[in-house]
Motif scaffolding. Sequence first.
Motif, PDB file in Angstrom:
ATOM      1  N   HIS A  79      16.006  29.086  57.703  1.00 10.58           N
ATOM      2  CA  HIS A  79      17.362  28.592  57.394  1.00 10.58           C
ATOM      3  C   HIS A  79      17.347  27.230  56.700  1.00 10.58           C
ATOM      4  CE1 HIS A  79      17.317  25.796  60.923  1.00 10.58           C
ATOM      5  NE2 HIS A  79      16.500  26.705  61.388  1.00 10.58           N
ATOM      6  N   ASP A  90      12.873  21.630  60.546  1.00  4.87           N
ATOM      7  CA  ASP A  90      13.489  22.777  61.235  1.00  4.87           C
ATOM      8  C   ASP A  90      14.136  23.700  60.205  1.00  4.87           C
ATOM      9  OD1 ASP A  90      16.228  23.057  63.671  1.00  4.87           O
ATOM     10  OD2 ASP A  90      14.901  24.537  62.760  1.00  4.87           O
ATOM     11  N   GLY A  91      13.668  24.918  60.116  1.00  3.44           N
ATOM     12  CA  GLY A  91      14.181  25.879  59.131  1.00  3.44           C
ATOM     13  C   GLY A  91      13.578  25.631  57.767  1.00  3.44           C
ATOM     14  N   GLU A 124      22.543  29.213  60.154  1.00  3.42           N
ATOM     15  CA  GLU A 124      21.702  29.591  61.298  1.00  3.42           C
ATOM     16  C   GLU A 124      22.035  28.710  62.495  1.00  3.42           C
ATOM     17  OE1 GLU A 124      19.199  27.928  62.988  1.00  3.42           O
ATOM     18  OE2 GLU A 124      18.013  29.532  63.833  1.00  3.42           O
ATOM     19  N   GLU A 125      22.205  27.398  62.235  1.00  3.22           N
ATOM     20  CA  GLU A 125      22.557  26.494  63.335  1.00  3.22           C
ATOM     21  C   GLU A 125      24.038  26.663  63.660  1.00  3.22           C
ATOM     22  OE1 GLU A 125      20.338  25.021  64.864  1.00  3.22           O
ATOM     23  OE2 GLU A 125      18.763  24.238  63.577  1.00  3.22           O
ATOM     24  N   HIS A 188       8.021  28.802  61.410  1.00  2.00           N
ATOM     25  CA  HIS A 188       8.961  27.826  61.968  1.00  2.00           C
ATOM     26  C   HIS A 188       8.192  26.812  62.803  1.00  2.00           C
ATOM     27  CE1 HIS A 188      12.567  26.195  63.840  1.00  2.00           C
ATOM     28  NE2 HIS A 188      13.295  26.919  63.009  1.00  2.00           N
ATOM     29  N   GLN A 191       9.109  23.564  68.014  1.00  4.58           N
ATOM     30  CA  GLN A 191      10.218  22.899  68.732  1.00  4.58           C
ATOM     31  C   GLN A 191       9.898  22.833  70.231  1.00  4.58           C
ATOM     32  OE1 GLN A 191      13.375  25.551  66.972  1.00  4.58           O
ATOM     33  NE2 GLN A 191      14.255  23.638  66.242  1.00  4.58           N
TER      34      GLN A 191
HETATM   35 MN    MN Z   1      15.436  26.528  63.273  1.00  2.00          MN
END
Ligand code: MN
Length: 408
Positions: A79, A90-91, A124-125, A188, A191
């Motif tokens: 994303h 992130d993404g 996506e978020e 990805h 996290q």
């Molecule tokens: Mn993500």
Amino acid sequence: MANAKRIQKDLETLRDISAGSGEGTTRLSYTPAYRKGVEYLKEQMRAFGLVPHEDGVGNLYGDLTGQNPDAPKIISGSHLDTVHCSGYFDGQAGIICALEAARMLKESGEPLNSTFQVMATIMEEGARFPSLGGSRFAIGEHTEETMENTFDMDGVKLGDAIREYGLSGNLEETRRRPEDAKAFLELHMEQGLKLDQTGTDLGIVETIYGSRWFILTCHGATSHPSTPMDIRKDTALAAYKLITNIADTVARDYAGKATVTSGRMQLYPNDINAIPSRSQFSIDFRSGKLEHLDALEALMREQVRLIEKAYRVRFDIALHSAAPPTDNNPVLSKMLEDSAEELGYSHMRMDSGAGHDAMIFAKIWNIAMLFVPSRDGYTHCRQEWTDYENLAKGADVLYRAIRKIDKL
Ligand code: MN
Ligand code: HGY
Ligand code: MN
Ligand code: MN
């Protein structure tokens, strides 16, 4: 081999063209910052012969046409949108590593049989509209009705945001079919802490944790802070009590099996010296097992009943979004694992605590996820970091696995 410098340049360029609020990277769906990010990706795609196109809701695709354009595609991506004040991995790292794999394919001079498609999903978020929105439109889970009855925190209708952003909203040109793809791969960042703490290069994901997001609205009565504790209708204290009761139970009874967070809280009238007559807040459950998500939802509803009585308030509970725990395709996961092994990169099997578009695409395609380390586990903040050399290793594994999948 992948070019870490190219990966670095792309990620740092995307970082610098987002809505830099000083505190990290903010690129919400359908904003000018998002548009600038998409235009940058289109330029990078064109530079290597990929044909870019956006669907009706803003998912971006870049096709490196294969020798047999009618064969099911191999797709990889992630994303482009972020939460507020996020990092720039992130993404985004999943998109850029997929793009780097495409560049390696192009530079190899040996075309694939299938078209390789780089994907950058939107929404996506859940930072603006409910999470996993771009992929849910792509598989047909979201419909025209979703556009008309979904609003962001400022009351902007999703359908208006899509049209004002300059897209058609046409769901026919957005819809993806099972026969479109033979594999969807998402690289990805973890996290989490496992890869970083064990010094492991790559993670092969087995199960993506499911999520269940609720928005609760507590109704009480505004009164003076001197109102006695046993007659007031204090919606803030009721909310805090509910959240901490649930959190204490999860910490005690679901350690290592589930988590809960409440990331959003709004109070009305939100004055220091007024007991709030209304509180509205989020509850975010995560677990690798559906039965745990069901048990936690029941726990929440039970706690609501007890606290309504004890605090003389009333709760409305709305489900905001949900996705089931999702297993990765074992054949594709093995190909990622074999590719890492052949390249001499350390790797480990693991689950994903975070949700991803891959869990939505899993409803129509075979999916697999590849993790790269998150330094100190930081994410959704400016401190988010993955070494560029690690991303290059991820792109190497993607490239090798794509070649294997192409021969299936
Ligand atoms: Mn993500
Ligand atoms: O919320 C998540 O799990 C992801 O960061 N969208
Ligand atoms: Mn995220
Ligand atoms: Mn994702």
